[in-house]
Write a protein that holds these residues in place. Structure first.
Motif, PDB file in Angstrom:
ATOM      1  N   ALA A  84       0.830  -1.212   0.000  1.00 21.57           N
ATOM      2  CA  ALA A  84       0.000   0.000   0.000  1.00 21.57           C
ATOM      3  C   ALA A  84       0.860   1.256   0.000  1.00 21.57           C
ATOM      4  N   ASN A  85       1.916   1.265   0.798  1.00 19.95           N
ATOM      5  CA  ASN A  85       2.800   2.434   0.835  1.00 19.95           C
ATOM      6  C   ASN A  85       3.563   2.589  -0.475  1.00 19.95           C
ATOM      7  N   LYS A  86       3.953   1.459  -1.056  1.00 15.31           N
ATOM      8  CA  LYS A  86       4.621   1.497  -2.362  1.00 15.31           C
ATOM      9  C   LYS A  86       3.687   2.083  -3.411  1.00 15.31           C
ATOM     10  N   ASP A  87       2.435   1.639  -3.418  1.00 19.05           N
ATOM     11  CA  ASP A  87       1.467   2.137  -4.403  1.00 19.05           C
ATOM     12  C   ASP A  87       1.243   3.641  -4.246  1.00 19.05           C
ATOM     13  N   ARG A  88       1.209   4.110  -3.019  1.00 13.91           N
ATOM     14  CA  ARG A  88       1.011   5.535  -2.788  1.00 13.91           C
ATOM     15  C   ARG A  88       2.174   6.351  -3.351  1.00 13.91           C
ATOM     16  N   GLU A  89       3.381   5.846  -3.181  1.00 12.28           N
ATOM     17  CA  GLU A  89       4.547   6.549  -3.710  1.00 12.28           C
ATOM     18  C   GLU A  89       4.559   6.531  -5.238  1.00 12.28           C
ATOM     19  N   ILE A  90       4.179   5.412  -5.841  1.00 14.66           N
ATOM     20  CA  ILE A  90       4.142   5.329  -7.300  1.00 14.66           C
ATOM     21  C   ILE A  90       3.084   6.284  -7.859  1.00 14.66           C
ATOM     22  N   ASP A  91       1.939   6.382  -7.177  1.00 16.79           N
ATOM     23  CA  ASP A  91       0.906   7.340  -7.601  1.00 16.79           C
ATOM     24  C   ASP A  91       1.449   8.769  -7.572  1.00 16.79           C
ATOM     25  N   ARG A  92       2.213   9.074  -6.522  1.00 16.57           N
ATOM     26  CA  ARG A  92       2.794  10.419  -6.405  1.00 16.57           C
ATOM     27  C   ARG A  92       3.743  10.699  -7.563  1.00 16.57           C
ATOM     28  N   LEU A  93       4.585   9.730  -7.876  1.00 20.14           N
ATOM     29  CA  LEU A  93       5.555   9.922  -8.953  1.00 20.14           C
ATOM     30  C   LEU A  93       4.872  10.042 -10.312  1.00 20.14           C
ATOM     31  N   GLU A  94       3.825   9.256 -10.536  1.00 22.06           N
ATOM     32  CA  GLU A  94       3.132   9.354 -11.817  1.00 22.06           C
ATOM     33  C   GLU A  94       2.523  10.737 -12.000  1.00 22.06           C
ATOM     34  N   LYS A  95       1.968  11.270 -10.939  1.00 20.84           N
ATOM     35  CA  LYS A  95       1.389  12.620 -11.032  1.00 20.84           C
ATOM     36  C   LYS A  95       2.457  13.652 -11.380  1.00 20.84           C
ATOM     37  N   ILE A  96       3.668  13.457 -10.846  1.00 21.03           N
ATOM     38  CA  ILE A  96       4.768  14.374 -11.170  1.00 21.03           C
ATOM     39  C   ILE A  96       5.080  14.317 -12.664  1.00 21.03           C
ATOM     40  N   TYR A  97       5.106  13.120 -13.232  1.00 19.66           N
ATOM     41  CA  TYR A  97       5.370  12.992 -14.672  1.00 19.66           C
ATOM     42  C   TYR A  97       4.311  13.728 -15.479  1.00 19.66           C
ATOM     43  N   GLY A  98       3.036  13.564 -15.084  1.00 17.75           N
ATOM     44  CA  GLY A  98       1.974  14.268 -15.782  1.00 17.75           C
ATOM     45  C   GLY A  98       2.109  15.776 -15.668  1.00 17.75           C
ATOM     46  N   THR A  99       2.491  16.248 -14.481  1.00 19.05           N
ATOM     47  CA  THR A  99       2.671  17.681 -14.256  1.00 19.05           C
ATOM     48  C   THR A  99       3.815  18.229 -15.099  1.00 19.05           C
ATOM     49  N   LEU A 100       4.909  17.460 -15.213  1.00 23.37           N
ATOM     50  CA  LEU A 100       6.051  17.893 -16.011  1.00 23.37           C
ATOM     51  C   LEU A 100       5.686  18.016 -17.486  1.00 23.37           C
ATOM     52  N   LEU A 101       4.892  17.071 -17.978  1.00 23.13           N
ATOM     53  CA  LEU A 101       4.465  17.140 -19.379  1.00 23.13           C
ATOM     54  C   LEU A 101       3.588  18.368 -19.613  1.00 23.13           C
ATOM     55  N   GLU A 102       2.660  18.601 -18.694  1.00 29.24           N
ATOM     56  CA  GLU A 102       1.769  19.747 -18.818  1.00 29.24           C
ATOM     57  C   GLU A 102       2.546  21.063 -18.768  1.00 29.24           C
ATOM     58  N   ALA A 103       3.498  21.153 -17.841  1.00 27.35           N
ATOM     59  CA  ALA A 103       4.284  22.381 -17.703  1.00 27.35           C
ATOM     60  C   ALA A 103       5.125  22.652 -18.939  1.00 27.35           C
ATOM     61  N   ALA A 104       5.527  21.582 -19.629  1.00 26.91           N
ATOM     62  CA  ALA A 104       6.347  21.751 -20.837  1.00 26.91           C
ATOM     63  C   ALA A 104       5.506  22.094 -22.063  1.00 26.91           C
ATOM     64  N   GLY A 105       4.183  22.032 -21.934  1.00 24.34           N
ATOM     65  CA  GLY A 105       3.321  22.329 -23.067  1.00 24.34           C
ATOM     66  C   GLY A 105       3.051  21.142 -23.964  1.00 24.34           C
ATOM     67  N   VAL A 106       3.314  19.927 -23.465  1.00 21.62           N
ATOM     68  CA  VAL A 106       3.071  18.709 -24.231  1.00 21.62           C
ATOM     69  C   VAL A 106       1.593  18.321 -24.106  1.00 21.62           C
ATOM     70  N   THR A 107       0.968  17.951 -25.204  1.00 21.99           N
ATOM     71  CA  THR A 107      -0.395  17.429 -25.186  1.00 21.99           C
ATOM     72  C   THR A 107      -0.339  15.960 -24.804  1.00 21.99           C
ATOM     73  N   ALA A 108      -0.727  15.644 -23.587  1.00 19.26           N
ATOM     74  CA  ALA A 108      -0.667  14.275 -23.082  1.00 19.26           C
ATOM     75  C   ALA A 108      -2.005  13.587 -23.304  1.00 19.26           C
ATOM     76  N   ILE A 109      -1.967  12.407 -23.933  1.00 11.11           N
ATOM     77  CA  ILE A 109      -3.189  11.692 -24.309  1.00 11.11           C
ATOM     78  C   ILE A 109      -3.150  10.283 -23.721  1.00 11.11           C
ATOM     79  N   LYS A 110      -4.172   9.928 -22.948  1.00  8.62           N
ATOM     80  CA  LYS A 110      -4.285   8.562 -22.417  1.00  8.62           C
ATOM     81  C   LYS A 110      -5.074   7.733 -23.425  1.00  8.62           C
ATOM     82  N   ASP A 111      -4.365   6.937 -24.212  1.00  6.56           N
ATOM     83  CA  ASP A 111      -4.990   6.154 -25.268  1.00  6.56           C
ATOM     84  C   ASP A 111      -3.943   5.187 -25.811  1.00  6.56           C
TER      85      ASP A 111
END
Length: 460
Positions: A84-111
């Protein structure tokens, strides 16, 4: 949604994200398509969660020596809490990746994306994207042997999501993943058997490193079975998996894990629609600038079958962006890649093994130091640490460094810097030691332990 881009990246792992962010920073219109989660294998179900589990498994050793330092410990382990603690940390890191893409102006598509031509990508949602360049960064996927009952086994993907810690587990394989998960499960209390069709784990590593890891895992209760493989899996009435081996034996286990390698994740990508050449393993064939046989399509990371390491994928993604969108042709050096294996003992290695160095150079000097880590000296734990330097006799240039023991991964990163600058043994000798540390042995090795001249080992 915008449907025309300068670059469409397929795959949101480390290499794809780095390439997308940098290309966007150079002014390109970039879309990144990821069907699962941002972060790729390394962040979601590879390096990061694996090392968190390795940390957890090492507490058993710490508790074992604690009494020698005056501590009395009553410790109990809970697998669901760790996961459970591992999953929480992985969720945190994934959100960081999404934030970095958004901040860079990349159009991120879940598909999911399929290549339909040299400059077109179709999404499962039905949209079609057009791009001047397409970058494939879809990574690799675990290989499962084609045996009866293979679906009863797990890979490293599923190992991170087991509902409970197996009391017994068979791990098939002899590489990074196999020995790291053997370390994890043994450290957490499972009975571990490792089966490998060859005669020694960690093929391609220096032989002293291979021996050290094998001995270390033996001391932690891991049983080794060499020279044969699993032939069939079947479910028993008690829920265990009965394994039939190629030598005719059978044995039951609570879990069976295949760590028999990874294949490039190219199936169903539509590469044939753009005439992209793949090799016999399915890896995309690329040139030194990560360009495929179709000039508008590039590929980086594990999907190319080059060095399957996250930092390499990141460097390849950056080099691609520099080359294509900054007009600065950039390549990645593959001749001096440091790496770590988070086993027990931990391994750090860079440069040539003794065997490779002896085959390439007429004369080499080999320096080896073995000793008990200081943290074990107040206890009766027998494990020893090993540090090894390999140099060319004529020039003194350091050709390889191999470390097995606590902190090996951290040390090897720093050793790789002077080696990349062409450091010699004399350069190491001029360095003042930090005492008391294990790393000081690297700069206090006075005389070779032995030499190898024209392939013959001789006492120095």
């Amino acid at each position: 949604m915008e449907k025309t881009f300068d670059l469409v990246v397929i795959g949101g792992g480390s290499g794809g994200v780095r390439a997308a962010r940098m290309a966007a920073g150079f002014g390109a219109r970039v879309a990144l398509v990821e069907e699962f989660r941002y972060g790729g294998t390394c962040v979601i179900r590879g390096c990061v969660p694996k090392k968190l589990l390795v940390f957890a498994s090492r507490f058993a050793d710490t508790f074992d020596i604690a009494p020698s330092f005056g501590w009395q410990v009553d410790a109990r382990f809970d697998w669901p809490t760790l996961i459970a603690n591992k999953d929480r940390e992985i969720d945190r890191l994934e959100k960081i990746y999404g934030t970095l893409l958004e901040a860079a102006g990349v159009t991120a598509i879940k598909d999911r994306a399929t290549i339909t031509g040299p400059n077109t990508v179709r999404l499962d949602s039905g949209d079609e994207l057009h791009a001047e360049h397409i970058l494939v960064a879809t990574g690799g996927t675990p290989f499962t042997p084609a045996i009866e009952g293979a679906e009863l086994g797990i890979s490293s993907n599923e190992a991170f999501h087991l509902e409970q810690l197996p009391k017994s587990i068979l791990i098939e394989g002899g590489g990074y993943i196999a020995v790291e998960f053997a370390t994890i499960f043994a450290g957490l209390g499972s009975e571990v058997t490792l089966i490998y069709r060859r005669d020694k784990i960690l093929r391609g590593f220096d032989m002293d490193v291979r021996d050290c890891v094998e001995d270390g895992l033996h001391q932690r209760g891991v049983r080794f079975r060499y020279g044969y493989h699993t032939a069939k899996l079947a479910k028993q009435d008690d829920g265990k998996v009965c394994v039939s081996f190629s030598n005719g034996e059978e044995a039951p286990f609570d879990a069976v894990m295949f760590a028999t390698g990874r294949h490039p994740n190219t199936k169903g990508l539509g590469l044939e629609n753009a005439g992209v050449e793949c090799d016999q393993t399915g890896a995309i064939v690329v040139d030194e600038y990560s360009r495929s046989s179709c000039p508008s399509i590039h590929a980086v990371g594990d999907v190319t079958g080059r060095a399957a390491l996250t930092p390499v994928a990141i460097r390849e993604g950056a080099a691609f962006a520099q080359t294509v969108f900054h007009h600065t042709p950039t390549t990645v050096p593959y001749d001096l890649i440091p790496t770590a294996v988070f086993s027990e003992p931990e391994v750090g290695t860079v440069g040539l093994s003794e065997e490779d160095a002896a085959s390439r150079y007429r004369s080499i000097d080999v320096y080896v130091a073995r000793f008990r880590p200081m943290q074990n000296t107040l206890s009766d734990r027998p494990e020893k640490m090993m540090l090894k330097l390999i140099t060319e006799t004529a020039s003194g240039r350091v050709l390889g460094c191999h470390i097995a023991g606590p902190g090996a991964g951290e040390m090897i990163q720093l050793v790789a810097i002077p080696m990349g600058m062409g450091a010699t043994k004399a350069d190491f000798d001029r360095t003042v030691a930090v005492h008391p540390t294990a790393a000081e042995e690297l700069v206090t090795l006075k005389a070779p332990s032995y030499c190898i001249i024209d392939g013959e080992k001789k006492t120095a």
